[in-house]
Enzyme design. Structure first.
Site, PDB file in Angstrom:
ATOM      1  N   ALA A 173       9.332  -2.045  -4.586  1.00 16.59           N
ATOM      2  CA  ALA A 173       8.226  -2.881  -4.110  1.00 16.59           C
ATOM      3  C   ALA A 173       8.602  -4.342  -4.314  1.00 16.59           C
ATOM      4  O   ALA A 173       9.425  -4.672  -5.171  1.00 16.59           O
ATOM      5  CB  ALA A 173       6.943  -2.565  -4.869  1.00 16.59           C
TER       6      ALA A 173
ATOM      7  N   GLU B 270       8.477   2.964   5.794  1.00 15.10           N
ATOM      8  CA  GLU B 270       8.063   3.195   4.399  1.00 15.10           C
ATOM      9  C   GLU B 270       6.603   3.628   4.346  1.00 15.10           C
ATOM     10  O   GLU B 270       6.229   4.543   3.616  1.00 15.10           O
ATOM     11  CB  GLU B 270       8.261   1.915   3.575  1.00 15.10           C
ATOM     12  CG  GLU B 270       9.735   1.591   3.355  1.00 15.10           C
ATOM     13  CD  GLU B 270       9.983   0.254   2.702  1.00 15.10           C
ATOM     14  OE1 GLU B 270       9.074  -0.603   2.683  1.00 15.10           O
ATOM     15  OE2 GLU B 270      11.101   0.046   2.206  1.00 15.10           O
TER      16      GLU B 270
ATOM     17  N   GLY C 219      10.059  -6.571   2.160  1.00 15.38           N
ATOM     18  CA  GLY C 219      11.047  -7.635   1.994  1.00 15.38           C
ATOM     19  C   GLY C 219      12.372  -7.248   2.631  1.00 15.38           C
ATOM     20  O   GLY C 219      13.115  -8.084   3.159  1.00 15.38           O
ATOM     21  N   GLY C 220      12.656  -5.949   2.608  1.00 13.38           N
ATOM     22  CA  GLY C 220      13.889  -5.448   3.222  1.00 13.38           C
ATOM     23  C   GLY C 220      13.694  -5.042   4.686  1.00 13.38           C
ATOM     24  O   GLY C 220      14.617  -4.525   5.314  1.00 13.38           O
TER      25      GLY C 220
ATOM     26  N   ASP D 215      10.382   4.710  -4.055  1.00 12.13           N
ATOM     27  CA  ASP D 215      10.720   3.465  -3.361  1.00 12.13           C
ATOM     28  C   ASP D 215      10.404   2.275  -4.260  1.00 12.13           C
ATOM     29  O   ASP D 215       9.616   2.382  -5.206  1.00 12.13           O
ATOM     30  CB  ASP D 215       9.907   3.376  -2.056  1.00 12.13           C
ATOM     31  CG  ASP D 215      10.435   2.311  -1.096  1.00 12.13           C
ATOM     32  OD1 ASP D 215      11.440   1.653  -1.409  1.00 12.13           O
ATOM     33  OD2 ASP D 215       9.824   2.155  -0.017  1.00 12.13           O
TER      34      ASP D 215
ATOM     35  N   LYS E 124       8.149  -7.697 -10.802  1.00 15.89           N
ATOM     36  CA  LYS E 124       7.357  -7.345  -9.610  1.00 15.89           C
ATOM     37  C   LYS E 124       5.863  -7.140  -9.932  1.00 15.89           C
ATOM     38  O   LYS E 124       5.050  -7.035  -9.032  1.00 15.89           O
ATOM     39  CB  LYS E 124       7.905  -6.060  -8.970  1.00 15.89           C
ATOM     40  CG  LYS E 124       9.400  -6.074  -8.647  1.00 15.89           C
ATOM     41  CD  LYS E 124       9.710  -7.012  -7.515  1.00 15.89           C
ATOM     42  CE  LYS E 124      11.173  -7.021  -7.113  1.00 15.89           C
ATOM     43  NZ  LYS E 124      11.648  -5.850  -6.462  1.00 15.89           N
TER      44      LYS E 124
ATOM     45  N   GLY F 127      16.022  -0.756  -0.152  1.00 16.19           N
ATOM     46  CA  GLY F 127      16.124  -1.974  -0.963  1.00 16.19           C
ATOM     47  C   GLY F 127      17.149  -1.809  -2.066  1.00 16.19           C
ATOM     48  O   GLY F 127      17.778  -0.755  -2.207  1.00 16.19           O
TER      49      GLY F 127
HETATM   50  C1  5RP Z   1      12.047  -2.813   1.770  1.00 20.96           C
HETATM   51  C2  5RP Z   1      11.081  -2.806   0.652  1.00 20.96           C
HETATM   52  C3  5RP Z   1      11.637  -2.793  -0.717  1.00 20.96           C
HETATM   53  O1  5RP Z   1      11.100  -1.728  -1.405  1.00 20.96           O
HETATM   54  C4  5RP Z   1      11.276  -4.064  -1.396  1.00 20.96           C
HETATM   55  O2  5RP Z   1      11.708  -5.139  -0.589  1.00 20.96           O
HETATM   56  C5  5RP Z   1      11.902  -4.159  -2.786  1.00 20.96           C
HETATM   57  O3  5RP Z   1      13.270  -4.324  -2.659  1.00 20.96           O
HETATM   58  P1  5RP Z   1      14.203  -4.567  -3.893  1.00 20.96           P
HETATM   59  O4  5RP Z   1      14.262  -3.278  -4.646  1.00 20.96           O
HETATM   60  O5  5RP Z   1      15.516  -4.950  -3.273  1.00 20.96           O
HETATM   61  O6  5RP Z   1      13.631  -5.688  -4.701  1.00 20.96           O
HETATM   62  O7  5RP Z   1       9.893  -2.813   0.810  1.00 20.96           O
HETATM   63  O8  5RP Z   1      11.411  -2.923   3.002  1.00 20.96           O
END
Ligand code: 5RP
Length: 224
Positions: A83, A103, A96-97, A81, A121, A29
């Protein structure tokens, strides 16, 4: 302060959790990308990284960070990571990604999950962000029907005219308008459906720590 500035601040703060001489799990992400770019500056501290997506693997390699296959690794002391949503218990919506399955696998292998996120978030009730469910392509319509009783609206994620495909070759259903009141039960129920690969609800294995980027600085939330 921009969201990118907040993401960079938590990415920098996360460097304190990078284990010396060990293997690091790295997420996917935009926030994770900021972290990878910072990690590149101290890459000699780790022996290598396990990536949660092909995109993350490519970005790690662009910094000459060794990317290891999870099958070749016996321990991951720390996983870092982002979220899509996180609550005060450390339960998250992720995916979302599109990288939710890898993950979740790496999170399950890691001793410590450090979530990095900007303060937008943090939520009291999970579900305003659509909950991703990775599904076997031939079962997407069946699973969409089976998800309806949960109260939300499952929508097949698209990439232009075609369904979005994960790194694993599967599809994603995003469940919109879901108020998640019992995350552990929901995670179990959705994961038990034949055809579901995994749901992007991280309740049974949530974050241990969240570094939350706010205008006043980085806040550290610690969960049990
Ligand atoms: C990807 C994820 C990401 O951690 C999540 O979408 C957050 O992304 P970003 O840092 O771009 O807001 O779960 O699958």
């Amino acid at each position: 302060m921009s969201q990118d500035t907040l993401k960079l601040s938590v990415a920098r703060a996360a460097l304190a959790f990078v284990p010396e001489g060990k293997i690091l799990g790295v997420g996917t992400g935009t926030t994770a990308n900021f972290f990878i770019d910072e990690l590149g500056k101290i890459k000699d501290r780790i022996t290598g990284a396990v990536a949660s997506s092909e995109a993350t693997a490519a970005r790690l390699r662009s910094h000459d960070i060794k990317v290891l296959d999870l099958n070749d690794v016996s321990a991951i002391p720390v996983y870092i990571d982002g979220a899509d949503e996180i609550n005060q218990q450390g339960t998250m919506i992720k995916g979302g990604g599109g990288a939710l399955t890898r993950e979740k696998i790496i999170a399950s292998a890691a001793d410590k999950f450090v979530c990095i996120a900007d303060e937008s978030k943090l939520v009291s009730t999970l579900g305003a962000f659509p909950l991703p469910v990775e599904v076997i392509p031939s079962a997407h319509a069946l699973i969409a029907r089976k998800l309806l009783p949960f109260g939300g609206k499952p929508i097949l994620r698209m990439n232009g005219q075609a369904p979005y495909q994960t790194d694993n070759g599967n599809f994603i259903l995003d469940i919109h308008q879901l108020a998640i009141t019992n995350p552990v039960a929901l995670e179990n129920e959705i994961n038990n459906m034949p055809g579901v690969v995994t749901v992007g609800l991280f309740a049974k294995r949530g974050a241990d720590i969240c570094l939350l980027g706010a205008a006043g600085g980085v806040k550290t939330l610690t969960f049990q």
